[in-house]
Motif scaffolding. Structure first.
Motif, PDB file in Angstrom:
ATOM      1  N   VAL A  75      -3.197  -1.727  -1.115  1.00  0.00           N
ATOM      2  CA  VAL A  75      -4.704  -1.046  -0.857  1.00  0.00           C
ATOM      3  C   VAL A  75      -4.996  -0.688   0.399  1.00  0.00           C
ATOM      4  N   LEU A  76      -5.392   0.822   0.642  1.00  0.00           N
ATOM      5  CA  LEU A  76      -5.759   1.225   1.964  1.00  0.00           C
ATOM      6  C   LEU A  76      -6.710   0.456   2.790  1.00  0.00           C
ATOM      7  N   GLN A  86      -7.006  17.035   4.465  1.00  0.00           N
ATOM      8  CA  GLN A  86      -7.347  17.959   5.193  1.00  0.00           C
ATOM      9  C   GLN A  86      -6.261  19.024   5.850  1.00  0.00           C
ATOM     10  N   ILE A  87      -5.295  18.175   6.382  1.00  0.00           N
ATOM     11  CA  ILE A  87      -4.166  18.919   7.084  1.00  0.00           C
ATOM     12  C   ILE A  87      -3.413  19.477   6.008  1.00  0.00           C
ATOM     13  N   TYR A 123     -16.102  17.447  -9.399  1.00  0.00           N
ATOM     14  CA  TYR A 123     -14.983  17.311  -8.870  1.00  0.00           C
ATOM     15  C   TYR A 123     -14.969  16.152  -8.054  1.00  0.00           C
ATOM     16  N   GLY A 124     -13.616  15.461  -7.840  1.00  0.00           N
ATOM     17  CA  GLY A 124     -13.657  13.969  -7.080  1.00  0.00           C
ATOM     18  C   GLY A 124     -12.683  14.389  -6.158  1.00  0.00           C
ATOM     19  N   GLY A 125     -12.454  13.130  -5.310  1.00  0.00           N
ATOM     20  CA  GLY A 125     -11.592  13.510  -4.173  1.00  0.00           C
ATOM     21  C   GLY A 125     -11.973  13.812  -2.751  1.00  0.00           C
ATOM     22  N   PRO A 126     -11.288  14.030  -1.704  1.00  0.00           N
ATOM     23  CA  PRO A 126     -11.862  14.516  -0.425  1.00  0.00           C
ATOM     24  C   PRO A 126     -11.920  15.959  -0.237  1.00  0.00           C
ATOM     25  N   ARG A 177      -7.806   4.756   5.167  1.00  0.00           N
ATOM     26  CA  ARG A 177      -8.708   5.870   4.504  1.00  0.00           C
ATOM     27  C   ARG A 177      -9.394   6.703   5.269  1.00  0.00           C
ATOM     28  N   VAL A 178      -9.439   6.428   6.627  1.00  0.00           N
ATOM     29  CA  VAL A 178      -9.546   7.681   7.545  1.00  0.00           C
ATOM     30  C   VAL A 178      -8.282   8.526   7.631  1.00  0.00           C
ATOM     31  N   ALA A 179      -7.063   7.890   7.897  1.00  0.00           N
ATOM     32  CA  ALA A 179      -5.774   8.609   7.838  1.00  0.00           C
ATOM     33  C   ALA A 179      -5.597   9.532   6.705  1.00  0.00           C
TER      34      ALA A 179
END
Length: 319
Positions: A59-60, A73-74, A154-157, A65-67
């Motif tokens: 589990v994160l 994004q990267i 839509y989900g996710g980041p 979660r921040v990483a």
């Protein structure tokens, strides 16, 4: 000075997305001990634990979660870079790819295409498909815009922007043999055969809700998301169809269908969606800001799209 190892970042992201080291190792074609070692080295460089073990699963942590957010994004930016270079968007000639949900009225697609082609040197690709596939391609930067007839989910980041560009009232239409149903409408629809959109359509849910609210049941004889097929079957007398007024009234004018009655509170809404990008396609950005489809007349004649601002490089007319 510490440097970010992008292989380590890829390994961490794959473990987080796949939900464990064994699945990630299989996807990356690496041994589990090797992957575990790489993850441990990455955590040592960051000075933070990225996972914690709970009930035999990873589990994160908060740091994890921040990483993961940064990793998404990267790598999303990396995908965008590859796509921009592959399509040579840095050149004068612009390429625009629009994903179109197969149930969107073709008159809307044509209006959007006409507006895009007003740009000088525009190369346009129209890809028809299902909603999930088109949004996946959009977030992978293979598609610039998506034209859809349901509220995007839509989900996710990933980040996306959506704007409604048209809203059409919906009525019930049928072959001339169904004309007597106009008397006593909408109660006259009780038990009548219907050609309905499939369940993944927002319009289908709106129709089901409307029929339930009115207190009667209809008989679903055909389910199809293709509006052209819906109209052909309706013309052939297979059943009634609920479609936007402008689309049905064109066939009424040709005496192929009759308008049985309007469905109060039911509308077909069209959306234009784009994913957030670091390097934007200027044509896609302009269309998101300015394009809006003008509702066609009741006679079914397509109207020209309206825009609220001029485009930087409109296509010049030839002498």
């Amino acid at each position: 000075m510490r440097w970010l190892n992008y292989h380590h970042l890829l390994y961490f992201r794959t473990i987080a997305v796949e939900g464990g080291i064994s699945k990630a190792a299989k996807k990356l074609r690496l041994g589990q001990p090797t992957l575990s070692t790489q993850l441990r080295q990455f955590e040592e460089v960051l000075g933070k634990s990225l996972f914690e073990r709970r009930h035999r699963s990873l589990v994160l942590t908060e740091a994890g979660r921040v990483a993961l957010d940064y990793a998404n994004q990267i790598f999303g930016l990396g995908d965008e870079l590859m796509q921009v270079l592959a399509e040579e968007r840095f050149r004068d000639r612009l390429h625009l790819t629009i994903g179109v949900l197969d149930s969107v009225p073709k008159v809307c697609v044509a209006a959007l295409a006409r507006e895009a082609l007003r740009w000088e040197g525009c190369e346009l690709s129209l890809l028809e498909g299902k909603g999930d596939e088109l949004f996946r391609d959009m977030f992978a930067h293979h598609v610039d815009l998506v034209l859809t007839n349901h509220t995007p989910s839509y989900g996710g980041p990933e980040r996306a922007y959506a704007k409604p560009i048209a809203r059409f009232p919906v009525s019930v239409f049928g072959a001339p043999s169904f004309a007597p149903l106009a008397k006593g409408f909408p109660a006259s629809l009780e038990g009548q055969p219907f050609i309905l959109p499939t369940f993944h359509s927002k319009l289908r849910h709106d129709l089901d809700h409307a029929f339930k609210t009115l207190g009667f049941n209809v008989s679903s004889v055909v389910e199809t998301q293709d509006t052209s097929v819906q109209k052909i079957l309706a013309i052939n007398g297979a059943g009634l169809v609920a479609i936007p007024d402008f689309s049905g009234m064109e066939l009424v004018k040709e005496r192929k269908l009759v308008r049985v009655g309007p469905l109060a509170g039911v509308h077909e809404e069209i959306w234009l969606v784009a994913a957030a990008r670091r390097i934007e396609n200027p044509l896609a950005s302009s269309l998101m800001k300015s394009f809006r489809f003008e509702t066609p007349s009741r006679q079914g004649l397509p109207a020209s799209p309206k825009t609220r601002q001029s485009r930087p490089r409109p296509r010049q007319k030839q002498e």
